[in-house]
Scaffold this active site. Structure first.
Site, mmCIF file in Angstrom:
data_model
loop_
_atom_site.group_PDB
_atom_site.id
_atom_site.type_symbol
_atom_site.label_atom_id
_atom_site.label_comp_id
_atom_site.label_asym_id
_atom_site.label_seq_id
_atom_site.Cartn_x
_atom_site.Cartn_y
_atom_site.Cartn_z
ATOM 1 N N SER A 150 0.818 -1.208 0.000
ATOM 2 C CA SER A 150 0.000 0.000 0.000
ATOM 3 C C SER A 150 0.848 1.252 0.000
ATOM 4 O O SER A 150 1.961 1.279 0.536
ATOM 5 C CB SER A 150 -0.946 0.001 1.191
ATOM 6 O OG SER A 150 -0.305 0.563 2.311
ATOM 7 N N LYS A 151 0.283 2.263 -0.626
ATOM 8 C CA LYS A 151 0.976 3.538 -0.718
ATOM 9 C C LYS A 151 1.160 4.125 0.679
ATOM 10 O O LYS A 151 2.186 4.702 1.000
ATOM 11 C CB LYS A 151 0.133 4.471 -1.575
ATOM 12 C CG LYS A 151 0.721 5.837 -1.747
ATOM 13 C CD LYS A 151 -0.244 6.759 -2.438
ATOM 14 C CE LYS A 151 0.406 8.104 -2.664
ATOM 15 N NZ LYS A 151 -0.476 9.043 -3.308
ATOM 16 N N ARG A 152 0.097 3.950 1.490
ATOM 17 C CA ARG A 152 0.129 4.538 2.830
ATOM 18 C C ARG A 152 1.308 4.024 3.657
ATOM 19 O O ARG A 152 1.837 4.708 4.519
ATOM 20 C CB ARG A 152 -1.186 4.248 3.554
ATOM 21 C CG ARG A 152 -1.916 5.515 3.892
ATOM 22 C CD ARG A 152 -3.246 5.306 4.566
ATOM 23 N NE ARG A 152 -3.893 4.046 4.254
ATOM 24 C CZ ARG A 152 -4.270 3.186 5.185
ATOM 25 N NH1 ARG A 152 -4.038 3.432 6.449
ATOM 26 N NH2 ARG A 152 -4.884 2.066 4.843
#
Ligand code: GLU
Length: 494
Positions: free
Chosen positions: A253-255
């Site tokens: 995930s980007k987060r």
């Protein structure tokens, strides 16, 4: 062209997730292999998530990935517009048709009312799903309220009992109990469709034959099929792809800072290496072959090779692919690509980039690591005295001191400061004193680089540094060793 039509339908988040790239790749391969059409559709009905420039970034990323599409917002086609926000008037009439058919109904529940009922249900430890409260409003009353301007959404009316089933190309027969399915919102209060509705309408209107997407949509697929059924449309064939994981428990995930396609390109991964790696993230050819160009993937891709379990993004494997692709690169091309990375560490230092590139070509795993590997040429790093003691080379600080002193004199006397001349003179030095080559080369390399591992050995580094810097670094090494020896009462028997 056959009537095979696949699509990639990203939402513009400003980030090409590697899982998304893989979906795009498989949809592309599937269509290309069968002479079908590959379509790009932008799913931007969730306006709150809109990121400026994100749509253009999708075109760019698709272009960089080499995944050319036959139809899409920037290339046109017969089924446009290909951006959902530009199609916004298309959806409501279909939703109205569903209301007519009692497959959908308007819902006037406010956020607060919903929250209250949800809290009451979850307080009992039960799972909330919409309680069909507004399904029971009479048609006339619903019509009157809709016309009066009262805000409403339109929900799908899902039967509460029985099972829904569909066949997936990867997962086979997938069944879902209808009672777990929520009466999803199809049209929001702003009149825009949700993904749950738009994907069905658009896949139908764009005549998509095969829907290829992540497994996160698999449990909702029976609901989508109920919509196709309600409209009397032929549903597409589905192919759901297992999730790409960061490790055994976490999704990429980007987060959490996991790289997207663009990040990898910026870090100096080659497009072809990334595509090759991504293709094998959850798909294996029958013969376990590893290297594929994009056209080779078009030929070899086979749904049977798609794994049912999630795959793990293994950066070491990507690095390996990348280094293999770099090794296979034409040298001149490598030189062009590596130059900006050399510049980051060596700009203005007068280093012979061509020679350095020759030494680095087979050692480059990822371009972003290059400045760190060559930075020692710009500045001698601090290093530990232990580097001079090398068991295999049979060196120690005292021997190193002797060697460096002689090497300094030898190098200073050289008229031709070429690798060959340096090598010859240092070999001669070793022979004269009965030393092994390594006993001379090792201390010189350490003094010149401050490292135990370098691109090229002592003479290559000396050449790259040039006479002046070489002599200076040898002198620094001598100084360092002298201090060490005197502190430890080690004496040169001169
Ligand atoms: N817009 C969805 C996403 O970005 C696409 C899902 C689909 O392919 O149907 O995940």
């Amino acid at each position: 062209m056959t009537d095979i039509r696949t699509r990639f339908a990203p939402s513009p988040t400003g980030y090409m997730h590697l899982g998304g790239l893989r979906t795009a790749l498989y949809a592309y391969l599937f269509a290309r292999q069968r002479g079908g059409a590959f379509i790009l559709r932008i799913e931007d009905t969730d306006q709150e998530r809109e990121v400026p420039g994100a749509v253009e970034l999708i075109y760019e990323d698709m272009h960089k990935a080499g995944l050319d599409y036959d139809e899409g917002p920037d290339v046109g086609g017969d089924y446009g517009p290909y951006i959902q926000s530009e199609r916004k008037d298309k959806y409501l009439p279909f939703a109205m048709e569903l209301i007519e058919k009692e497959k959908a109904y308007p819902c006037f529940c406010t956020k607060e009312e919903l929250q209250e009922r949800r809290d009451a249900v979850t307080a009992k430890g039960e799972q909330w799903k919409y309680d069909k409260h507004c399904l029971h409003i009479s048609k006339d009353e619903a019509k009157r309220r809709m016309e009066s301007g009262e805000p409403y959404v339109i929900r799908q009316n899902i039967p509460e009992d029985g099972k829904s089933q569909f066949d997936d190309l990867v997962f086979g027969s997938v069944g879902v109990d209808r009672k777990v399915l929520d009466d999803n919102v199809l049209i929001k209060t702003d009149g825009l469709p949700t993904y749950n509705f738009a994907n069905v309408i658009d896949d139908h209107l764009m005549q998509i034959s095969h829907v290829i997407r992540g497994t996160e949509y698999m449990s909702s697929t029976p609901k989508y099929n109920m919509l196709y059924e309600a409209f009397n449309w032929q549903p597409p064939i589905y192919m759901h792809l297992p999730v790409v994981m960061k490790d055994a428990t976490r999704k990429l995930s980007k987060r959490h800072g996991d790289p997207g396609f663009e990040d990898l390109l910026q870090q100096g991964y080659l497009r072809d290496a990334i595509i090759n790696f991504i293709a094998l993230l959850g798909w294996a050819p029958k013969d376990n072959r590893e290297f594929f160009t994009l056209p080779e993937l078009v030929k070899a891709f086979d749904v049977k090779g798609i794994s049912l379990s999630s795959s793990i993004f293994n950066i070491d494997k990507l690095n390996w692919f990348n280094s293999e692709y770099i090794k296979k690169m034409d040298f001149e091309e490598y030189l062009v690509m590596v130059t900006p990375w050399f510049d980051k560490a060596l700009k203005g230092k007068g280093i012979d980039y061509r020679r350095l590139a020759e030494l680095m070509h087979s050692r480059t795993e990822v371009f972003s690591l290059v400045p760190g590997m060559v930075g020692f040429l710009a500045e001698l790093p601090d290093y530990s005295i232990d580097l001079y003691s090398h068991q295999k080379m049979k060196t120690d600080p005292l021997l190193s001191l002797k060697v460096l002193k002689l090497a300094l004199t030898t190098a200073a006397a050289l008229r031709d400061f070429s690798e060959d001349a340096l090598k010859e003179s240092l070999m001669k030095l070793a022979a004269e004193h009965g030393w092994k080559t390594g006993q001379v080369m090792w201390p010189v390399r350490v003094a010149l680089s401050g490292l135990s591992s370098t691109p090229g050995g002592a003479t290559e580094i000396a050449y790259l540094l040039g006479r002046e810097e070489t002599l200076q670094r040898l002198a620094i090494g001598i100084n360092f060793l002298e201090q060490y020896c005197s502190m430890h009462n080690i004496h040169l028997d001169e």
